[in-house]
Design a protein around this motif. Structure first.
Motif, PDB file in Angstrom:
ATOM      1  N   ARG A 187      55.184  40.412  63.745  1.00  0.00           N
ATOM      2  CA  ARG A 187      54.629  39.303  62.959  1.00  0.00           C
ATOM      3  C   ARG A 187      53.865  38.339  63.844  1.00  0.00           C
ATOM      4  O   ARG A 187      52.765  37.883  63.491  1.00  0.00           O
ATOM      5  N   LYS A 188      54.412  38.020  65.010  1.00  0.00           N
ATOM      6  CA  LYS A 188      53.743  37.098  65.924  1.00  0.00           C
ATOM      7  C   LYS A 188      52.408  37.679  66.407  1.00  0.00           C
ATOM      8  O   LYS A 188      51.427  36.950  66.545  1.00  0.00           O
ATOM      9  N   LYS A 189      52.382  38.978  66.672  1.00  0.00           N
ATOM     10  CA  LYS A 189      51.132  39.608  67.108  1.00  0.00           C
ATOM     11  C   LYS A 189      50.082  39.539  66.008  1.00  0.00           C
ATOM     12  O   LYS A 189      48.900  39.250  66.273  1.00  0.00           O
ATOM     13  N   ILE A 190      50.491  39.790  64.769  1.00  0.00           N
ATOM     14  CA  ILE A 190      49.546  39.760  63.651  1.00  0.00           C
ATOM     15  C   ILE A 190      49.014  38.349  63.433  1.00  0.00           C
ATOM     16  O   ILE A 190      47.819  38.154  63.174  1.00  0.00           O
ATOM     17  N   VAL A 191      49.874  37.350  63.565  1.00  0.00           N
ATOM     18  CA  VAL A 191      49.439  35.951  63.443  1.00  0.00           C
ATOM     19  C   VAL A 191      48.385  35.629  64.499  1.00  0.00           C
ATOM     20  O   VAL A 191      47.349  35.001  64.215  1.00  0.00           O
ATOM     21  N   ARG A 192      48.635  36.057  65.736  1.00  0.00           N
ATOM     22  CA  ARG A 192      47.661  35.820  66.817  1.00  0.00           C
ATOM     23  C   ARG A 192      46.351  36.545  66.536  1.00  0.00           C
ATOM     24  O   ARG A 192      45.258  35.997  66.762  1.00  0.00           O
ATOM     25  N   GLN A 193      46.433  37.762  66.037  1.00  0.00           N
ATOM     26  CA  GLN A 193      45.224  38.532  65.748  1.00  0.00           C
ATOM     27  C   GLN A 193      44.392  37.864  64.661  1.00  0.00           C
ATOM     28  O   GLN A 193      43.160  37.816  64.758  1.00  0.00           O
ATOM     29  N   HIS A 194      45.039  37.376  63.624  1.00  0.00           N
ATOM     30  CA  HIS A 194      44.306  36.683  62.566  1.00  0.00           C
ATOM     31  C   HIS A 194      43.605  35.433  63.103  1.00  0.00           C
ATOM     32  O   HIS A 194      42.463  35.149  62.749  1.00  0.00           O
ATOM     33  N   ARG A 195      44.293  34.689  63.954  1.00  0.00           N
ATOM     34  CA  ARG A 195      43.677  33.480  64.520  1.00  0.00           C
ATOM     35  C   ARG A 195      42.489  33.840  65.412  1.00  0.00           C
ATOM     36  O   ARG A 195      41.452  33.174  65.369  1.00  0.00           O
ATOM     37  N   GLN A 196      42.629  34.881  66.221  1.00  0.00           N
ATOM     38  CA  GLN A 196      41.517  35.317  67.079  1.00  0.00           C
ATOM     39  C   GLN A 196      40.310  35.707  66.236  1.00  0.00           C
ATOM     40  O   GLN A 196      39.170  35.365  66.557  1.00  0.00           O
ATOM     41  N   LEU A 197      40.568  36.411  65.142  1.00  0.00           N
ATOM     42  CA  LEU A 197      39.488  36.818  64.246  1.00  0.00           C
ATOM     43  C   LEU A 197      38.839  35.602  63.611  1.00  0.00           C
ATOM     44  O   LEU A 197      37.608  35.481  63.575  1.00  0.00           O
ATOM     45  N   TYR A 198      39.652  34.697  63.111  1.00  0.00           N
ATOM     46  CA  TYR A 198      39.133  33.486  62.473  1.00  0.00           C
ATOM     47  C   TYR A 198      38.261  32.679  63.435  1.00  0.00           C
ATOM     48  O   TYR A 198      37.128  32.298  63.102  1.00  0.00           O
ATOM     49  N   GLU A 199      38.768  32.427  64.636  1.00  0.00           N
ATOM     50  CA  GLU A 199      38.040  31.602  65.595  1.00  0.00           C
ATOM     51  C   GLU A 199      36.737  32.263  66.028  1.00  0.00           C
ATOM     52  O   GLU A 199      35.718  31.579  66.216  1.00  0.00           O
ATOM     53  N   ALA A 200      36.747  33.584  66.178  1.00  0.00           N
ATOM     54  CA  ALA A 200      35.528  34.284  66.593  1.00  0.00           C
ATOM     55  C   ALA A 200      34.459  34.211  65.508  1.00  0.00           C
ATOM     56  O   ALA A 200      33.274  33.996  65.796  1.00  0.00           O
ATOM     57  N   VAL A 201      34.873  34.377  64.252  1.00  0.00           N
ATOM     58  CA  VAL A 201      33.895  34.351  63.153  1.00  0.00           C
ATOM     59  C   VAL A 201      33.303  32.959  62.984  1.00  0.00           C
ATOM     60  O   VAL A 201      32.072  32.795  62.938  1.00  0.00           O
ATOM     61  N   VAL A 202      34.152  31.933  62.886  1.00  0.00           N
ATOM     62  CA  VAL A 202      33.628  30.587  62.606  1.00  0.00           C
ATOM     63  C   VAL A 202      32.869  29.996  63.790  1.00  0.00           C
ATOM     64  O   VAL A 202      32.045  29.091  63.620  1.00  0.00           O
TER      65      VAL A 202
END
Length: 252
Positions: A187-202
């Motif tokens: 779960r922690k890895k998935i949370v980090r992955q979502h944040r990395q994706l979000y920050e890269a896109v925006v």
């Protein structure tokens, strides 16, 4: 499982594996009976089952054909041929994740380049909704976050293709949430992955966004495969009479 149901299942496997392609004519009852070592009556009953589920269609005077697997965006309901194949054949979960990895990677790349201020606002709202939802039941906000990125790609073909598979893509997210999120490390890895994706896109970092999107989906697929190897039975969409399928519950 009755013999006819077993044969219909084997025929669906041929369709999934490419041995019987969409829109192609199905061999005659006699040919199938010889190929599968059963009677023509069994073949006839199996074909009737597949026709009832929309997997094949009979054209008057021409024979039986494999149905088109991917209909329009508004037609992919619970009774669609592709949904029946997904529900009855566990390997299709990984097939879908392969599609997600490639298409969502490209969508993230384009979204980072093309997102408008409104797109970034929508992606941010979707990301916040994901973070604020219980991680053990957040499949829909998780899916909504990924869809917001897809829509920000401003590629109508890409949006249409993924939208036509929207319900099936949601099922892959549900499988991820049900199997991986209860495990704290996952779960922690998935949370980090979502944040990395979000920050890269925006932040407009296209290459990083593509890499993050693809790595996330690949991680989900590999993590569930590893669970299988360890002997775990993956939670998946239950299959029952309401779907029209007659297979045992579709666990992996």
């Amino acid at each position: 499982m009755a013999i006819s149901q077993e044969i219909s299942y084997r025929l669906e496997r041929l369709i999934l594996d490419g041995g019987l392609a969409p829109e192609h004519k199905i061999p005659s009852e006699r040919q199938l009976a010889a190929r599968l070592s059963v009677s023509r009556a069994v073949i006839r009953e199996a074909l009737h089952e597949l026709q009832g589920r929309g997997v094949i269609e009979t054209r008057h005077g021409k024979g039986s054909f494999v149905a088109s697997m991917v209909p329009g965006a508004n037609d992919l309901g619970e009774q669609s041929p592709l949904m029946h194949l997904f529900e009855g054949h566990p390997r299709t979960l990984y097939d879908l994740l392969e599609v997600r990895e490639q298409l969502e990677g490209q969508a993230a790349y384009l979204a980072a380049q093309r997102a408008t201020r409104l797109d970034r606002h929508r992606i941010t709202k979707a990301f916040q909704a994901l973070e604020e939802t219980d991680p053990l039941s957040n499949a829909r906000p998780d899916h909504g976050f990924h869809l917001a990125i897809v829509e920000a790609s401003h590629n109508p073909i890409l949006v249409h293709v993924l939208n036509s598979l929207k319900k099936m893509m949601l099922l892959t997210v549900q499988a991820s949430v049900a199997n991986l999120n209860p495990r704290e490390e996952m779960r922690k890895k998935i949370v980090r992955q979502h944040r990395q994706l979000y920050e890269a896109v925006v932040s407009g970092k296209a290459a990083a966004a593509q890499k993050a999107a693809m790595a996330h989906v690949r991680f989900v697929s590999e993590a569930m495969r590893e669970m299988e190897k360890e002997g775990s039975t993956l939670i998946r969409l239950p299959v029952g009479p309401e779907t029209g399928a007659q297979y045992p519950q579709a666990t992996i």
